[in-house]
Design an enzyme around this catalytic site. Structure first.
Site, short mmCIF file in Angstrom:
data_model
loop_
_atom_site.label_atom_id
_atom_site.label_comp_id
_atom_site.label_asym_id
_atom_site.label_seq_id
_atom_site.Cartn_x
_atom_site.Cartn_y
_atom_site.Cartn_z
N SER A 130 0.86 -1.17 0.00
CA SER A 130 0.00 0.00 0.00
C SER A 130 0.90 1.22 0.00
O SER A 130 1.71 1.40 0.91
CB SER A 130 -0.87 -0.01 1.25
OG SER A 130 -1.60 1.19 1.35
N LYS A 147 -1.20 -1.09 -4.43
CA LYS A 147 -2.34 -0.24 -4.03
C LYS A 147 -1.81 1.16 -3.83
O LYS A 147 -0.77 1.36 -3.21
CB LYS A 147 -2.95 -0.79 -2.73
CG LYS A 147 -3.80 0.18 -1.92
CD LYS A 147 -4.54 -0.56 -0.81
CE LYS A 147 -4.69 0.27 0.44
NZ LYS A 147 -5.36 -0.47 1.53
N LYS A 149 -2.95 5.23 -2.71
CA LYS A 149 -3.97 6.05 -2.07
C LYS A 149 -4.37 7.16 -3.02
O LYS A 149 -3.51 7.73 -3.72
CB LYS A 149 -3.39 6.66 -0.78
CG LYS A 149 -3.02 5.63 0.28
CD LYS A 149 -4.26 4.99 0.87
CE LYS A 149 -3.90 4.14 2.07
NZ LYS A 149 -5.10 3.57 2.71
N ASP A 178 -7.18 3.19 -3.09
CA ASP A 178 -7.89 3.30 -1.80
C ASP A 178 -8.15 4.77 -1.51
O ASP A 178 -7.22 5.56 -1.39
CB ASP A 178 -7.03 2.67 -0.69
CG ASP A 178 -7.74 2.63 0.66
OD1 ASP A 178 -8.89 3.10 0.76
OD2 ASP A 178 -7.13 2.11 1.63
N GLU A 189 -11.14 0.84 -3.22
CA GLU A 189 -11.39 0.59 -1.80
C GLU A 189 -12.01 1.82 -1.14
O GLU A 189 -11.51 2.93 -1.29
CB GLU A 189 -10.05 0.23 -1.13
CG GLU A 189 -10.15 -0.14 0.34
CD GLU A 189 -8.79 -0.58 0.91
OE1 GLU A 189 -7.87 -0.87 0.13
OE2 GLU A 189 -8.67 -0.61 2.15
N ASP A 240 -13.62 -1.29 3.43
CA ASP A 240 -12.68 -1.38 4.55
C ASP A 240 -13.39 -0.79 5.77
O ASP A 240 -14.07 -1.51 6.52
CB ASP A 240 -11.39 -0.60 4.16
CG ASP A 240 -10.37 -0.47 5.28
OD1 ASP A 240 -10.63 -0.93 6.39
OD2 ASP A 240 -9.27 0.11 5.04
N LYS A 261 -9.44 -6.52 8.28
CA LYS A 261 -8.38 -6.17 9.23
C LYS A 261 -8.82 -6.72 10.58
O LYS A 261 -9.82 -6.24 11.13
CB LYS A 261 -8.22 -4.65 9.32
CG LYS A 261 -7.76 -4.00 8.04
CD LYS A 261 -7.64 -2.49 8.18
CE LYS A 261 -7.18 -1.87 6.86
NZ LYS A 261 -7.18 -0.41 6.90
N GLY A 320 -4.04 -3.73 6.53
CA GLY A 320 -3.12 -3.44 7.62
C GLY A 320 -3.35 -2.04 8.15
O GLY A 320 -4.07 -1.24 7.54
O1 OSB Z 1 -7.05 2.25 4.63
O2 OSB Z 1 -5.98 0.47 4.42
C1 OSB Z 1 -6.06 1.58 4.89
C2 OSB Z 1 -2.85 2.51 6.72
C3 OSB Z 1 -3.36 3.23 7.78
C4 OSB Z 1 -4.72 3.44 7.87
C5 OSB Z 1 -5.56 2.92 6.89
C6 OSB Z 1 -5.07 2.18 5.84
C7 OSB Z 1 -3.67 2.01 5.74
C8 OSB Z 1 -3.04 1.31 4.63
C9 OSB Z 1 -1.67 0.72 4.84
O3 OSB Z 1 -3.49 1.26 3.51
C10 OSB Z 1 -1.74 -0.70 5.26
C11 OSB Z 1 -0.40 -1.19 5.72
O4 OSB Z 1 0.54 -1.16 4.93
O5 OSB Z 1 -0.29 -1.61 6.89
MG MG Z 2 -8.24 1.09 3.36
#
Ligand code: OSB
Ligand code: MG
Length: 369
Positions: free
Chosen positions: A135, A161, A163, A188, A213, A238, A262, A290
């Site tokens: 991510s 992925k 953001k 995401d 997402e 999520d 999660k 995560g």
């Molecule tokens: O939305 O999945 C999410 C990290 C912090 C808060 C929300 C998210 C995330 C990630 C990173 O996308 C996930 C990771 O690498 O642990």
């Molecule tokens: Mg997410």
């Protein structure tokens, strides 16, 4: 088994690379580790809330408060016969899933270590390896993001992925697709859009994303169902899915075609398994998300992600992508094939480095003794 001792550590660990989502940028991971002790053996769990209530309403402060004042008292003198959804004991406490999950994980690790069995044999399935992805946060410059994508692909990660947020979406994805027309790619939004953004969201269909997402509000199901009808790209939820019941409702409404599980968000590994099972029953694939966890939470996520309906590469990546020093030994690594080898030792299957935990702890409190 009765707990002799429960303690809580508030950690602050610098991130190797700042992480930016639609709700903000963090430079260090704040988190809560929970240590449960019985008969001289310790088990560890993690409630990966952040410093601020952005992803969800929980923070390191609320986690500490809820564990100390409401969850730990329920465990005092309590006989825990075997591994199971300890969060059942916490049913009268509304919400606060991360606090509940952290305690459930610590007790589960302890029971697994007592039994000499790896976590995944208890809460997951027999699997040696799980496929995984990365991510990547929002970067101020597209070149920086493209470079990070190249690095992740070279390291073997099976899915990228990124953001997105309003005004940093289609243009970013278009640049990525120019360079990598075929890679497994997803975006995401962390709840940054509304149905008013329909034209923008529909445009994302042209990028052949594996999924988008959580495009809409963090508690919404109804508008996601409306949006899914208009999109070719599958929606993955999520934030909106906090229990297996919500997972069922989302699927029945047509609000998503994929679920990000999660364990911390849904109140622990056993609720995560229940959500996994509901999704499997409906033919909805899942993957493990995560929350920038330390090795403790990461190891718990790995165990859950061995379940058979985790068919898509998730966000569990190598420790070194997040931290210069993790709190477990060995740290989590990823093979050149983009997989994580599931550890086979008792409990987490990793050693928790207590001196590292103390090094990064800004606070420590005994909540049951
Ligand atoms: O939305 O999945 C999410 C990290 C912090 C808060 C929300 C998210 C995330 C990630 C990173 O996308 C996930 C990771 O690498 O642990
Ligand atoms: Mg997410």
């Amino acid at each position: 088994m009765k707990l002799d001792h429960l303690e809580v550590y508030h950690l602050s660990i610098p991130l190797v690379h700042p992480f930016e989502t639609s709700f903000g940028r963090v430079h260090e991971k704040e988190t809560i580790l929970i240590r449960a002790v019985s008969d001289g053996l310790a088990g560890w769990g993690e409630a990966p809330a952040a410093a601020a209530p952005n992803y969800g309403y929980e923070t390191v402060e609320t986690v500490l408060h809820v564990i100390r004042d409401f969850l730990a008292p329920k465990l005092k003198g309590q006989e825990i016969a075997k591994p199971g959804p300890i969060s059942d004991l916490f049913a009268s406490v509304r919400g606060h899933n991360m606090a509940k999950a952290g305690v459930e994980m610590a007790v589960l690790d302890l029971l697994a270590r007592q039994a000499g069995r790896p976590l995944h044999e208890i809460v997951g399935a027999k699997r040696d390896e799980i496929p995984t992805g990365v991510s990547l946060g929002i970067e101020p410059r597209i070149d920086a993001l493209l470079k990070r994508i190249d690095e992740a692909l070279a390291a073997g990660y099976r899915r990228i992925k990124v953001k997105i947020k309003p005004r940093a979406d289609a243009d970013v994805l278009s640049e990525i697709r120019k360079r990598h027309p075929k890679i497994p790619l997803m975006a995401d939004a962390n709840a940054a859009y509304t149905l008013q953004d329909m034209p923008t969201l529909k445009r994302l269909d042209e990028f052949d994303l594996l999924m988008i997402e959580q495009p809409l509000h963090h508690e919404d199901l109804v508008d996601h169902a409306k949006l899914q009808k208009e999109l070719r790209t599958p929606i993955c939820l999520d934030e909106s899915i906090r229990s297996w019941e919500e997972g069922r409702k989302a699927i029945e409404l047509g609000a998503c075609r994929i679920v990000n599980i999660k364990p911390a968000r849904v109140g622990g590994p056993f609720n995560a398994r229940a959500l996994h099972n509901i999704c499997a029953g409906h033919g909805v694939p899942v993957w493990c998300g995560g929350l920038l966890e330390t090795g403790v939470g990461r190891a718990h996520n790995i165990a859950v992600a061995t379940l058979p309906n985790f068919t898509l590469p998730g966000d569990i990546s190598a420790s070194e992508r997040y931290f210069r020093q993790d709190v477990i030994d060995p740290s989590v690594t990823v093979t050149p094939q983009g997989t994580i080898r599931v550890p086979q030792g008792p409990g987490l299957g990793y050693t928790v480095l207590e001196d590292r935990v103390r090094k990064f702890a800004v606070r420590r409190q005994t909540v049951l003794s």
